[in-house]
Enzyme design. Structure first.
Site, PDB file in Angstrom:
ATOM      1  N   ARG A  54       0.830  -1.208   0.000  1.00  0.00           N
ATOM      2  CA  ARG A  54       0.000   0.000   0.000  1.00  0.00           C
ATOM      3  C   ARG A  54       0.869   1.265   0.000  1.00  0.00           C
ATOM      4  O   ARG A  54       0.450   2.312  -0.467  1.00  0.00           O
ATOM      5  CB  ARG A  54      -0.988  -0.005   1.184  1.00  0.00           C
ATOM      6  CG  ARG A  54      -1.861   1.255   1.232  1.00  0.00           C
ATOM      7  CD  ARG A  54      -3.188   1.096   1.961  1.00  0.00           C
ATOM      8  NE  ARG A  54      -3.087   0.363   3.212  1.00  0.00           N
ATOM      9  CZ  ARG A  54      -2.447   0.794   4.300  1.00  0.00           C
ATOM     10  NH1 ARG A  54      -1.827   1.959   4.288  1.00  0.00           N
ATOM     11  NH2 ARG A  54      -2.417   0.052   5.389  1.00  0.00           N
ATOM     12  N   TYR A 106     -14.160  18.089 -17.426  1.00  0.00           N
ATOM     13  CA  TYR A 106     -14.663  16.740 -17.219  1.00  0.00           C
ATOM     14  C   TYR A 106     -15.664  16.758 -16.055  1.00  0.00           C
ATOM     15  O   TYR A 106     -15.321  17.143 -14.942  1.00  0.00           O
ATOM     16  CB  TYR A 106     -13.494  15.794 -16.920  1.00  0.00           C
ATOM     17  CG  TYR A 106     -13.923  14.397 -16.594  1.00  0.00           C
ATOM     18  CD1 TYR A 106     -14.353  13.529 -17.588  1.00  0.00           C
ATOM     19  CD2 TYR A 106     -13.896  13.939 -15.287  1.00  0.00           C
ATOM     20  CE1 TYR A 106     -14.757  12.246 -17.283  1.00  0.00           C
ATOM     21  CE2 TYR A 106     -14.296  12.649 -14.971  1.00  0.00           C
ATOM     22  CZ  TYR A 106     -14.728  11.812 -15.975  1.00  0.00           C
ATOM     23  OH  TYR A 106     -15.133  10.542 -15.662  1.00  0.00           O
ATOM     24  N   ASP A 179      -5.139  19.058 -15.446  1.00  0.00           N
ATOM     25  CA  ASP A 179      -5.613  17.757 -15.921  1.00  0.00           C
ATOM     26  C   ASP A 179      -5.227  17.682 -17.396  1.00  0.00           C
ATOM     27  O   ASP A 179      -5.817  18.341 -18.240  1.00  0.00           O
ATOM     28  CB  ASP A 179      -7.133  17.642 -15.718  1.00  0.00           C
ATOM     29  CG  ASP A 179      -7.679  16.277 -16.144  1.00  0.00           C
ATOM     30  OD1 ASP A 179      -7.016  15.583 -16.935  1.00  0.00           O
ATOM     31  OD2 ASP A 179      -8.799  15.920 -15.687  1.00  0.00           O
ATOM     32  N   LYS A 204      -7.290   6.438 -19.773  1.00  0.00           N
ATOM     33  CA  LYS A 204      -7.501   6.898 -21.147  1.00  0.00           C
ATOM     34  C   LYS A 204      -6.260   6.605 -21.994  1.00  0.00           C
ATOM     35  O   LYS A 204      -5.845   5.470 -22.060  1.00  0.00           O
ATOM     36  CB  LYS A 204      -7.896   8.375 -21.122  1.00  0.00           C
ATOM     37  CG  LYS A 204      -8.947   8.720 -20.040  1.00  0.00           C
ATOM     38  CD  LYS A 204     -10.293   8.083 -20.292  1.00  0.00           C
ATOM     39  CE  LYS A 204     -11.250   8.159 -19.112  1.00  0.00           C
ATOM     40  NZ  LYS A 204     -11.455   9.479 -18.536  1.00  0.00           N
TER      41      LYS A 204
HETATM   42  C1  LIG Z   1     -11.837  10.032 -17.324  1.00  0.00           C
HETATM   43  C2  LIG Z   1     -11.348  11.352 -16.889  1.00  0.00           C
HETATM   44  C3  LIG Z   1     -11.152  11.632 -15.532  1.00  0.00           C
HETATM   45  C4  LIG Z   1     -11.498  10.643 -14.438  1.00  0.00           C
HETATM   46  O1  LIG Z   1     -10.597   9.554 -14.463  1.00  0.00           O
HETATM   47  P1  LIG Z   1     -11.007   8.042 -14.058  1.00  0.00           P
HETATM   48  O2  LIG Z   1      -9.772   7.268 -14.437  1.00  0.00           O
HETATM   49  O3  LIG Z   1     -12.213   7.678 -14.846  1.00  0.00           O
HETATM   50  O4  LIG Z   1     -11.264   8.040 -12.602  1.00  0.00           O
HETATM   51  C5  LIG Z   1     -10.656  12.885 -15.206  1.00  0.00           C
HETATM   52  N1  LIG Z   1     -10.369  13.811 -16.143  1.00  0.00           N
HETATM   53  C6  LIG Z   1     -10.545  13.566 -17.465  1.00  0.00           C
HETATM   54  C7  LIG Z   1     -10.216  14.620 -18.451  1.00  0.00           C
HETATM   55  C8  LIG Z   1     -11.042  12.333 -17.873  1.00  0.00           C
HETATM   56  O5  LIG Z   1     -11.239  12.100 -19.172  1.00  0.00           O
END
Ligand SMILES: *Cc1c(COP(=O)(O)O)cnc(C)c1O
Length: 383
Positions: A54, A106, A179, A204
């Site tokens: 962890r 998002y 992000d 992604k």
């Molecule tokens: C999918 C996504 C998230 C969230 O991520 P998860 O892996 O689904 O928890 C955050 N920001 C963007 C731009 C995303 O496409």
């Protein structure tokens, strides 16, 4: 090989950022399922990752090193999901602190921020991050500790000037989180533009095969705030499993190729459909008509990403019909995989969604661009 400071991202990625000499000669990465690690006769830890999975799994180390290097950061952290990565940062704040976040981004992060900040005594203001004056206007002097942006952002792919946002942030004595899920380190390195922390949903493009949920944070500096974020993973417990880590590592080895191809496909498709008789608009930062194009050209290298949106003439009914007629594009959420996806965001986000009802979000994959164009042409011909 990864010690050579001149190696380019494509080379680092193809090798998974590691040396087979450091892995008992294994050319491919290993999985480390063990939860705990033994100590030697002098009670020293044998494994450099630590004593317990962890805190850090040995599978994390080469992946985190690779991601830190790609982003030009000091350290990286793998987490259980993109949302866990976002939460680990926000939960490093203290009650009374204030966040400025982007109005259009998002929806999962935005909606979670709204709910979490209200429940846990954090201030939150949403601002138009593409306008540095609006961003500065939302700052509460002395209280604002975090500015959160996403670029290009869901689902309009507006582009935020990271350097300008960093200037506003640092003037306020806050930290800038970017992000960068859609841009990936292939196209943008936010830390070079002044970001303090880079966040990715590794679910992604970084993994890129739609078979692992994962999150990544990269810090420009390993400071006291970052130590709190790191502590939130170890003690908050949102750790990535060894198998998901291995899948992510495997996916990263083709990241450069996949992103290059998907971005090239996206630009071809955007140019083809720009001005189409059945469309109100094609939203893609690679198009000169896009409001963020000039910043994107300056801030993104090698392409404009794999994400675009179509606004279909005829509203929600026409948009849903187009999605329904696609045969190559898969009607599914998420993005950044090898297969192209099409999604009616307003249906998915529900009645509170600010997304226009005529909007279809397209995640462009690595297929033949001609096949993708033909699929969309056929779908549009039917409405
Ligand atoms: C999918 C996504 C998230 C969230 O991520 P998860 O892996 O689904 O928890 C955050 N920001 C963007 C731009 C995303 O496409």
């Amino acid at each position: 090989m990864s010690e050579n400071p001149d190696l380019k991202p494509a080379t680092l990625l193809a090798h998974g950022g590691r040396r087979s000499e450091d892995n008992g000669g294994d050319v491919a990465p290993r999985i480390h399922p063990s939860t705990n690690y033994a100590r030697d006769e002098n009670y020293r830890l044998i494994n450099p990752a630590g004593s317990y999975s962890r805190d850090a799994n040995p599978s994390y180390l080469p992946v985190e090193k690779l991601l830190a290097r790609l982003e030009g950061g000091a350290e990286a952290l793998l987490l259980a999901s993109g949302m866990a990565a976002a939460a680990a940062v926000v939960q490093a704040l203290r009650p009374g602190d204030h966040i400025v976040a982007q109005k259009v981004m998002y929806w999962g992060v935005r909606d979670w921020l709204i709910a979490f900040c209200a429940d846990w005594g954090l201030g939150l203001d949403l601002a138009d991050a593409a306008d540095p004056a609006a961003l500065a206007g939302a700052v509460k002097p002395g209280r604002t500790k975090l500015i959160w942006i996403e670029t290009p952002c869901n689902p309009t792919w507006e582009v935020v000037d990271i350097a300008k946002a960093a200037e506003v942030t640092h003037k306020a004595g806050a930290r800038l989180v970017v992000d960068s899920t859609v841009a990936t380190p292939v196209h943008t390195r936010p830390i070079e533009h002044g970001a303090d922390i880079v966040m990715h949903s590794a679910t992604k493009s970084l993994n890129g095969h739609g078979d692992a949920v994962a999150g990544v944070l990269v810090a420009a500096r390993a400071d006291e705030f970052w130590a709190r974020v790191r502590g939130n993973r170890a003690l908050g417990g949102a750790v990535l499993g060894p198998f998901e880590t291995w899948l992510l590592h495997r996916g990263l080895r083709t990241l450069h190729l996949r992103v290059e191809r998907a971005s090239a496909n996206a630009l071809t498709i955007a140019r083809h459909f720009d001005g189409h008789a059945k469309l109100e608009a094609v939203l893609y930062p690679g198009l000169e008509s896009h409001p963020g194009h000039a910043i994107a050209k300056n801030q993104m290298q090698g392409g404009f990403g794999a994400m675009m949106s179509f606004r279909v003439k005829g509203g929600a009914a026409a948009a849903l019909k187009v999605a329904g007629r696609c045969q190559v594009f898969i009607r599914a959420t998420s993005l950044g995989g090898t297969e192209s996806l099409i999604e009616h965001r307003a249906s998915v986000e529900g009645p509170s969604s600010p997304v226009p009802p005529d909007l279809l979000r397209l995640s462009i994959g690595i297929e033949d661009a001609g096949d993708l164009i033909a699929d969309l042409e056929l779908a549009l011909a039917g409405v």
